[in-house]
Motif scaffolding. Structure first.
Motif, PDB file in Angstrom:
ATOM      1  N   SER A  96       3.503   1.770   9.102  1.00 47.04           N
ATOM      2  CA  SER A  96       2.325   1.837   8.225  1.00 47.04           C
ATOM      3  C   SER A  96       1.043   1.564   9.008  1.00 47.04           C
ATOM      4  O   SER A  96       0.014   2.204   8.780  1.00 47.04           O
ATOM      5  CB  SER A  96       2.446   0.832   7.074  1.00 47.04           C
ATOM      6  OG  SER A  96       3.568   1.136   6.288  1.00 47.04           O
TER       7      SER A  96
ATOM      8  N   ASP B 116       2.045  -1.447   1.979  1.00 50.48           N
ATOM      9  CA  ASP B 116       1.479  -0.276   2.632  1.00 50.48           C
ATOM     10  C   ASP B 116       0.079   0.003   2.122  1.00 50.48           C
ATOM     11  O   ASP B 116      -0.812   0.338   2.873  1.00 50.48           O
ATOM     12  CB  ASP B 116       2.353   0.952   2.363  1.00 50.48           C
ATOM     13  CG  ASP B 116       3.705   0.813   3.044  1.00 50.48           C
ATOM     14  OD1 ASP B 116       3.708   0.542   4.243  1.00 50.48           O
ATOM     15  OD2 ASP B 116       4.714   0.949   2.361  1.00 50.48           O
TER      16      ASP B 116
ATOM     17  N   GLU C 253       5.542   8.723   5.844  1.00 52.47           N
ATOM     18  CA  GLU C 253       6.156   7.546   6.464  1.00 52.47           C
ATOM     19  C   GLU C 253       7.457   7.239   5.753  1.00 52.47           C
ATOM     20  O   GLU C 253       7.490   7.154   4.524  1.00 52.47           O
ATOM     21  CB  GLU C 253       5.232   6.325   6.340  1.00 52.47           C
ATOM     22  CG  GLU C 253       5.918   5.065   6.893  1.00 52.47           C
ATOM     23  CD  GLU C 253       5.243   3.761   6.485  1.00 52.47           C
ATOM     24  OE1 GLU C 253       4.033   3.767   6.189  1.00 52.47           O
ATOM     25  OE2 GLU C 253       5.942   2.728   6.462  1.00 52.47           O
TER      26      GLU C 253
HETATM   27 MG   LIG Z   1       5.580   0.619   6.077  1.00 54.46          MG
END
Ligand SMILES: [Mg+2]
Ligand SMILES: Nc1nc2c(ncn2[C@@H]2O[C@H](COP(=O)(O)OP(=O)(O)OP(=O)(O)O)[C@@H](O)[C@H]2O)c(=O)[nH]1
Length: 316
Positions: A60, A96, A145
Protein backbone atom coordinates in the motif's frame (compact mmCIF):
# COMPACT_ATOMS: atom_id res chain seq x y z
CA UNK A 1 -30.61 4.45 -9.53
CA UNK A 2 -30.80 2.31 -12.61
CA UNK A 3 -27.78 0.54 -14.07
CA UNK A 4 -28.09 2.77 -17.15
CA UNK A 5 -27.82 6.00 -15.22
CA UNK A 6 -24.95 4.60 -13.14
CA UNK A 7 -23.09 3.79 -16.34
CA UNK A 8 -23.80 7.25 -17.74
CA UNK A 9 -22.59 8.78 -14.48
CA UNK A 10 -19.40 6.73 -14.38
CA UNK A 11 -18.60 7.58 -18.00
CA UNK A 12 -19.01 11.24 -17.11
CA UNK A 13 -16.56 10.79 -14.25
CA UNK A 14 -19.04 10.87 -11.36
CA UNK A 15 -17.27 9.29 -8.37
CA UNK A 16 -20.42 8.15 -6.63
CA UNK A 17 -21.61 6.34 -9.74
CA UNK A 18 -18.16 4.75 -10.02
CA UNK A 19 -18.33 3.52 -6.45
CA UNK A 20 -21.84 2.16 -6.91
CA UNK A 21 -20.86 0.31 -10.06
CA UNK A 22 -17.93 -1.32 -8.31
CA UNK A 23 -20.26 -2.41 -5.49
CA UNK A 24 -22.58 -3.83 -8.10
CA UNK A 25 -19.70 -5.82 -9.56
CA UNK A 26 -18.70 -7.06 -6.10
CA UNK A 27 -22.24 -8.30 -5.57
CA UNK A 28 -22.14 -10.06 -8.90
CA UNK A 29 -25.88 -9.69 -9.45
CA UNK A 30 -27.76 -10.04 -12.72
CA UNK A 31 -27.08 -6.38 -13.62
CA UNK A 32 -23.39 -7.09 -14.15
CA UNK A 33 -23.98 -8.44 -17.65
CA UNK A 34 -25.86 -5.39 -18.99
CA UNK A 35 -23.47 -3.01 -17.18
CA UNK A 36 -20.45 -4.67 -18.80
CA UNK A 37 -22.16 -4.53 -22.18
CA UNK A 38 -22.68 -0.77 -21.79
CA UNK A 39 -19.16 -0.12 -20.48
CA UNK A 40 -17.18 -2.37 -22.74
CA UNK A 41 -17.03 -0.14 -25.84
CA UNK A 42 -15.45 2.56 -23.65
CA UNK A 43 -12.65 0.37 -22.31
CA UNK A 44 -9.17 -0.43 -23.55
CA UNK A 45 -7.43 2.85 -22.81
CA UNK A 46 -6.06 2.14 -19.34
CA UNK A 47 -2.71 0.57 -18.46
CA UNK A 48 -2.92 -1.75 -15.48
CA UNK A 49 -0.33 -2.42 -12.80
CA UNK A 50 -0.58 -5.26 -10.32
CA UNK A 51 1.21 -4.93 -6.97
CA UNK A 52 1.45 -8.13 -5.01
CA UNK A 53 3.53 -9.70 -2.26
CA UNK A 54 3.35 -11.00 1.30
CA UNK A 55 1.17 -9.30 3.95
CA UNK A 56 2.88 -6.19 5.27
CA UNK A 57 5.55 -6.08 2.54
CA UNK A 58 4.71 -2.43 1.92
CA UNK A 59 2.36 -2.80 -1.05
CA UNK A 60 0.00 0.00 0.00
CA UNK A 61 2.84 2.37 0.82
CA UNK A 62 4.40 1.63 -2.57
CA UNK A 63 1.04 2.04 -4.28
CA UNK A 64 0.60 5.44 -2.73
CA UNK A 65 4.05 6.44 -4.01
CA UNK A 66 3.29 5.12 -7.49
CA UNK A 67 0.03 7.06 -7.50
CA UNK A 68 2.07 10.16 -6.68
CA UNK A 69 4.43 9.35 -9.55
CA UNK A 70 1.58 8.87 -12.02
CA UNK A 71 -0.07 12.10 -10.89
CA UNK A 72 3.19 13.99 -11.28
CA UNK A 73 3.00 13.09 -14.97
CA UNK A 74 -0.55 14.41 -15.06
CA UNK A 75 -2.24 11.04 -15.55
CA UNK A 76 -5.38 9.92 -13.75
CA UNK A 77 -5.37 6.72 -11.73
CA UNK A 78 -7.74 4.27 -10.12
CA UNK A 79 -6.61 2.02 -7.28
CA UNK A 80 -8.26 -1.25 -6.30
CA UNK A 81 -7.10 -2.72 -3.00
CA UNK A 82 -8.30 -6.28 -3.30
CA UNK A 83 -8.67 -8.47 -0.24
CA UNK A 84 -9.74 -11.89 -1.44
CA UNK A 85 -10.09 -13.29 2.05
CA UNK A 86 -12.45 -10.61 3.26
CA UNK A 87 -16.20 -10.75 2.74
CA UNK A 88 -16.38 -7.03 3.57
CA UNK A 89 -14.97 -4.22 1.54
CA UNK A 90 -13.82 -1.09 3.26
CA UNK A 91 -13.47 -2.12 6.86
CA UNK A 92 -10.74 -4.69 6.50
CA UNK A 93 -8.68 -2.38 4.39
CA UNK A 94 -9.27 0.81 6.26
CA UNK A 95 -5.53 0.98 6.81
CA UNK A 96 -5.03 1.29 3.08
CA UNK A 97 -7.39 4.22 2.87
CA UNK A 98 -5.65 5.98 5.70
CA UNK A 99 -2.30 5.25 4.13
CA UNK A 100 -3.41 6.70 0.82
CA UNK A 101 -4.91 9.75 2.47
CA UNK A 102 -2.51 12.08 0.70
CA UNK A 103 -4.51 11.53 -2.48
CA UNK A 104 -7.92 11.59 -0.85
CA UNK A 105 -8.95 14.97 -2.20
CA UNK A 106 -7.44 14.56 -5.68
CA UNK A 107 -10.33 14.23 -8.17
CA UNK A 108 -8.07 12.33 -10.57
CA UNK A 109 -7.40 9.58 -8.04
CA UNK A 110 -10.04 7.01 -7.22
CA UNK A 111 -9.21 4.55 -4.44
CA UNK A 112 -11.39 1.66 -3.57
CA UNK A 113 -11.11 -1.44 -1.40
CA UNK A 114 -12.75 -4.52 -2.82
CA UNK A 115 -14.02 -7.80 -1.50
CA UNK A 116 -15.83 -10.64 -3.19
CA UNK A 117 -19.21 -10.26 -1.51
CA UNK A 118 -21.69 -12.20 -3.61
CA UNK A 119 -19.81 -12.61 -6.83
CA UNK A 120 -19.89 -16.28 -7.73
CA UNK A 121 -16.76 -16.00 -9.82
CA UNK A 122 -14.94 -14.56 -6.83
CA UNK A 123 -12.19 -12.01 -7.07
CA UNK A 124 -10.80 -13.40 -10.26
CA UNK A 125 -13.94 -12.21 -12.04
CA UNK A 126 -14.94 -9.25 -9.89
CA UNK A 127 -11.52 -7.60 -10.18
CA UNK A 128 -11.26 -7.45 -13.99
CA UNK A 129 -14.83 -6.20 -14.06
CA UNK A 130 -14.04 -3.42 -11.58
CA UNK A 131 -10.97 -2.62 -13.66
CA UNK A 132 -13.24 -2.24 -16.69
CA UNK A 133 -15.39 0.20 -14.75
CA UNK A 134 -12.32 2.37 -14.01
CA UNK A 135 -11.02 1.94 -17.55
CA UNK A 136 -14.35 3.07 -19.06
CA UNK A 137 -14.38 6.03 -16.67
CA UNK A 138 -11.20 7.20 -18.38
CA UNK A 139 -8.52 6.38 -15.82
CA UNK A 140 -5.11 6.32 -17.53
CA UNK A 141 -3.67 3.86 -15.01
CA UNK A 142 -5.23 1.23 -12.83
CA UNK A 143 -3.27 -0.11 -9.87
CA UNK A 144 -4.45 -3.35 -8.29
CA UNK A 145 -2.99 -4.18 -4.89
CA UNK A 146 -3.51 -7.69 -3.61
CA UNK A 147 -1.86 -9.97 -1.08
CA UNK A 148 -0.04 -12.66 -3.03
CA UNK A 149 -0.75 -15.75 -1.00
CA UNK A 150 -2.91 -18.06 -3.07
CA UNK A 151 -3.88 -19.01 -6.56
CA UNK A 152 -6.87 -16.68 -6.72
CA UNK A 153 -4.77 -13.69 -5.70
CA UNK A 154 -2.03 -14.54 -8.13
CA UNK A 155 -4.61 -14.75 -10.88
CA UNK A 156 -5.83 -11.26 -9.97
CA UNK A 157 -2.42 -9.65 -10.45
CA UNK A 158 -1.61 -11.76 -13.48
CA UNK A 159 -4.56 -10.01 -15.11
CA UNK A 160 -2.55 -6.75 -15.17
CA UNK A 161 -0.32 -5.45 -17.96
CA UNK A 162 2.67 -5.16 -15.62
CA UNK A 163 2.89 -7.16 -12.40
CA UNK A 164 5.19 -6.00 -9.61
CA UNK A 165 6.09 -8.53 -6.92
CA UNK A 166 7.16 -6.96 -3.63
CA UNK A 167 9.70 -8.72 -1.43
CA UNK A 168 11.55 -7.61 1.70
CA UNK A 169 15.23 -7.83 2.67
CA UNK A 170 16.63 -10.99 4.19
CA UNK A 171 16.04 -14.64 3.37
CA UNK A 172 12.70 -16.36 3.03
CA UNK A 173 10.51 -14.04 0.98
CA UNK A 174 11.63 -15.32 -2.40
CA UNK A 175 10.97 -18.90 -1.35
CA UNK A 176 7.48 -17.94 -0.19
CA UNK A 177 6.89 -16.02 -3.41
CA UNK A 178 8.00 -19.04 -5.42
CA UNK A 179 5.65 -21.29 -3.45
CA UNK A 180 2.78 -18.89 -4.08
CA UNK A 181 3.48 -18.97 -7.80
CA UNK A 182 4.49 -15.31 -7.87
CA UNK A 183 7.79 -15.74 -9.69
CA UNK A 184 6.01 -16.76 -12.86
CA UNK A 185 3.84 -13.65 -12.91
CA UNK A 186 6.48 -11.09 -11.92
CA UNK A 187 7.45 -8.56 -14.56
CA UNK A 188 9.40 -6.44 -12.07
CA UNK A 189 10.64 -7.35 -8.58
CA UNK A 190 10.84 -4.83 -5.78
CA UNK A 191 12.84 -5.31 -2.62
CA UNK A 192 11.03 -2.85 -0.40
CA UNK A 193 12.20 -1.78 3.06
CA UNK A 194 15.68 -1.49 1.59
CA UNK A 195 16.49 0.71 4.59
CA UNK A 196 16.85 -2.59 6.42
CA UNK A 197 19.69 -5.08 6.28
CA UNK A 198 19.67 -7.98 3.86
CA UNK A 199 18.95 -6.47 0.46
CA UNK A 200 21.81 -8.42 -1.08
CA UNK A 201 20.66 -11.65 0.60
CA UNK A 202 17.17 -11.16 -0.80
CA UNK A 203 18.59 -10.55 -4.26
CA UNK A 204 20.74 -13.67 -4.07
CA UNK A 205 17.84 -15.79 -2.89
CA UNK A 206 15.65 -14.40 -5.64
CA UNK A 207 18.29 -15.13 -8.26
CA UNK A 208 18.50 -18.71 -6.98
CA UNK A 209 14.74 -19.16 -7.05
CA UNK A 210 14.57 -17.72 -10.56
CA UNK A 211 17.23 -20.14 -11.71
CA UNK A 212 15.17 -23.04 -10.39
CA UNK A 213 11.96 -21.79 -11.93
CA UNK A 214 11.00 -22.33 -15.54
CA UNK A 215 10.79 -18.57 -16.11
CA UNK A 216 12.99 -17.51 -19.00
CA UNK A 217 12.81 -13.76 -18.90
CA UNK A 218 14.79 -12.04 -16.17
CA UNK A 219 12.74 -9.36 -14.47
CA UNK A 220 14.54 -6.32 -13.09
CA UNK A 221 15.03 -6.16 -9.32
CA UNK A 222 14.57 -2.68 -7.82
CA UNK A 223 15.30 -1.83 -4.17
CA UNK A 224 12.91 0.73 -2.69
CA UNK A 225 12.11 2.46 0.58
CA UNK A 226 8.42 3.15 0.11
CA UNK A 227 8.16 5.17 3.32
CA UNK A 228 10.63 7.78 2.02
CA UNK A 229 10.04 7.39 -1.70
CA UNK A 230 13.58 6.24 -2.38
CA UNK A 231 13.78 4.08 -5.49
CA UNK A 232 10.30 4.97 -6.72
CA UNK A 233 11.61 6.74 -9.82
CA UNK A 234 13.78 3.71 -10.57
CA UNK A 235 10.75 1.45 -10.09
CA UNK A 236 8.65 3.61 -12.38
CA UNK A 237 11.39 3.52 -15.00
CA UNK A 238 11.52 -0.29 -14.75
CA UNK A 239 7.73 -0.46 -15.16
CA UNK A 240 7.95 1.78 -18.24
CA UNK A 241 10.75 -0.37 -19.64
CA UNK A 242 8.63 -3.47 -19.19
CA UNK A 243 5.76 -1.70 -20.89
CA UNK A 244 7.96 -0.52 -23.76
CA UNK A 245 9.58 -3.94 -24.18
CA UNK A 246 6.24 -5.46 -25.13
CA UNK A 247 5.32 -4.99 -28.75
CA UNK A 248 1.73 -4.06 -29.56
CA UNK A 249 1.26 -7.62 -30.74
CA UNK A 250 2.67 -9.04 -27.47
CA UNK A 251 0.34 -6.85 -25.49
CA UNK A 252 -2.67 -7.75 -27.63
CA UNK A 253 -1.75 -11.42 -27.32
CA UNK A 254 -1.46 -11.18 -23.52
CA UNK A 255 -4.77 -9.34 -23.31
CA UNK A 256 -6.46 -11.91 -25.53
CA UNK A 257 -5.11 -14.71 -23.35
CA UNK A 258 -6.58 -13.03 -20.27
CA UNK A 259 -9.88 -12.34 -22.00
CA UNK A 260 -10.09 -16.00 -23.02
CA UNK A 261 -9.54 -17.00 -19.37
CA UNK A 262 -12.22 -14.54 -18.31
CA UNK A 263 -14.75 -15.83 -20.83
CA UNK A 264 -14.05 -19.35 -19.64
CA UNK A 265 -14.49 -18.29 -16.00
CA UNK A 266 -17.81 -16.62 -16.77
CA UNK A 267 -19.03 -19.69 -18.63
CA UNK A 268 -17.88 -22.00 -15.82
CA UNK A 269 -19.64 -19.85 -13.22
CA UNK A 270 -22.85 -19.85 -15.23
CA UNK A 271 -22.66 -23.57 -15.59
CA UNK A 272 -21.97 -24.01 -11.88
CA UNK A 273 -24.88 -21.74 -10.96
CA UNK A 274 -27.20 -23.65 -13.25
CA UNK A 275 -26.02 -26.92 -11.81
CA UNK A 276 -26.64 -25.75 -8.28
CA UNK A 277 -29.96 -24.04 -8.89
CA UNK A 278 -31.70 -26.49 -11.12
CA UNK A 279 -30.18 -29.81 -10.23
CA UNK A 280 -30.28 -29.79 -6.44
CA UNK A 281 -33.13 -32.31 -6.31
CA UNK A 282 -31.54 -34.55 -8.90
CA UNK A 283 -28.24 -34.41 -7.04
CA UNK A 284 -29.84 -35.75 -3.86
CA UNK A 285 -31.40 -38.61 -5.76
CA UNK A 286 -28.12 -39.41 -7.53
CA UNK A 287 -26.24 -39.37 -4.23
CA UNK A 288 -28.69 -41.91 -2.83
CA UNK A 289 -28.24 -44.13 -5.83
CA UNK A 290 -24.48 -43.91 -5.68
CA UNK A 291 -24.50 -44.66 -1.98
CA UNK A 292 -26.72 -47.67 -2.62
CA UNK A 293 -24.15 -48.81 -5.22
CA UNK A 294 -26.74 -48.57 -7.98
CA UNK A 295 -24.59 -46.05 -9.80
CA UNK A 296 -20.97 -45.01 -9.66
CA UNK A 297 -20.04 -41.34 -9.22
CA UNK A 298 -18.96 -40.97 -12.86
CA UNK A 299 -22.22 -42.26 -14.24
CA UNK A 300 -24.05 -40.04 -11.79
CA UNK A 301 -22.04 -37.01 -12.92
CA UNK A 302 -22.84 -37.84 -16.53
CA UNK A 303 -26.55 -37.92 -15.68
CA UNK A 304 -26.24 -34.64 -13.82
CA UNK A 305 -24.56 -32.92 -16.78
CA UNK A 306 -27.20 -34.38 -19.04
CA UNK A 307 -29.92 -32.95 -16.80
CA UNK A 308 -28.27 -29.50 -16.88
CA UNK A 309 -28.13 -29.63 -20.64
CA UNK A 310 -31.76 -30.67 -21.11
CA UNK A 311 -32.84 -28.02 -18.59
CA UNK A 312 -31.07 -25.47 -20.70
CA UNK A 313 -32.71 -26.56 -23.93
CA UNK A 314 -36.20 -27.07 -22.59
CA UNK A 315 -38.26 -24.02 -21.65
CA UNK A 316 -39.67 -25.49 -18.40
MG1 LIG B 1 -1.97 -3.03 1.90
N1 LIG C 1 11.18 0.47 7.28
C1 LIG C 1 10.30 0.49 6.31
N2 LIG C 1 9.00 0.29 6.57
C2 LIG C 1 8.13 0.30 5.55
C3 LIG C 1 8.54 0.52 4.22
N3 LIG C 1 7.46 0.45 3.42
C4 LIG C 1 6.40 0.21 4.22
N4 LIG C 1 6.79 0.12 5.50
C5 LIG C 1 5.94 -0.13 6.68
O1 LIG C 1 5.49 -1.44 6.65
C6 LIG C 1 4.18 -1.53 7.19
C7 LIG C 1 3.26 -2.22 6.20
O2 LIG C 1 3.12 -1.37 5.07
P1 LIG C 1 1.89 -1.49 4.08
O3 LIG C 1 2.14 -0.55 2.96
O4 LIG C 1 0.61 -1.41 4.80
O5 LIG C 1 2.08 -2.98 3.59
P2 LIG C 1 1.06 -3.86 2.76
O6 LIG C 1 1.89 -4.82 1.98
O7 LIG C 1 0.13 -3.00 1.99
O8 LIG C 1 0.25 -4.62 3.89
P3 LIG C 1 -1.10 -5.49 3.73
O9 LIG C 1 -1.98 -4.78 2.74
O10 LIG C 1 -1.65 -5.53 5.10
O11 LIG C 1 -0.66 -6.83 3.24
C8 LIG C 1 3.76 -0.11 7.52
O12 LIG C 1 3.99 0.12 8.88
C9 LIG C 1 4.68 0.71 6.66
O13 LIG C 1 4.92 2.00 7.20
C10 LIG C 1 9.94 0.72 3.96
O14 LIG C 1 10.40 0.90 2.83
N5 LIG C 1 10.76 0.70 5.04
Amino acid sequence: LSADSLVAGALAGDRRALGRLISLVEDGGPEVGPVMRALYPHTGGAYSLGITGAPGAGKSTLTERLVGRVRADGHSVGVLAVDPSSPLSGGALLGDRVRMQSHATDPDVFIRSMATRGHLGGMSLATPEAMRVLDAAGKDYIVVETVGVGQAEVKVTDACDTTVVVLNPGWGDAVQAAKAGLLEVADVFVINKADRKGVRAAERELAQMLELSPVERKPEIIPTVATTGEGIDALWAAIERHRAAQSDEDMALARRRRIAAEIRDIAIERYRARLEERCAGILDRLAEEVEARELDPYEAAAQLSGATESHRRGPR
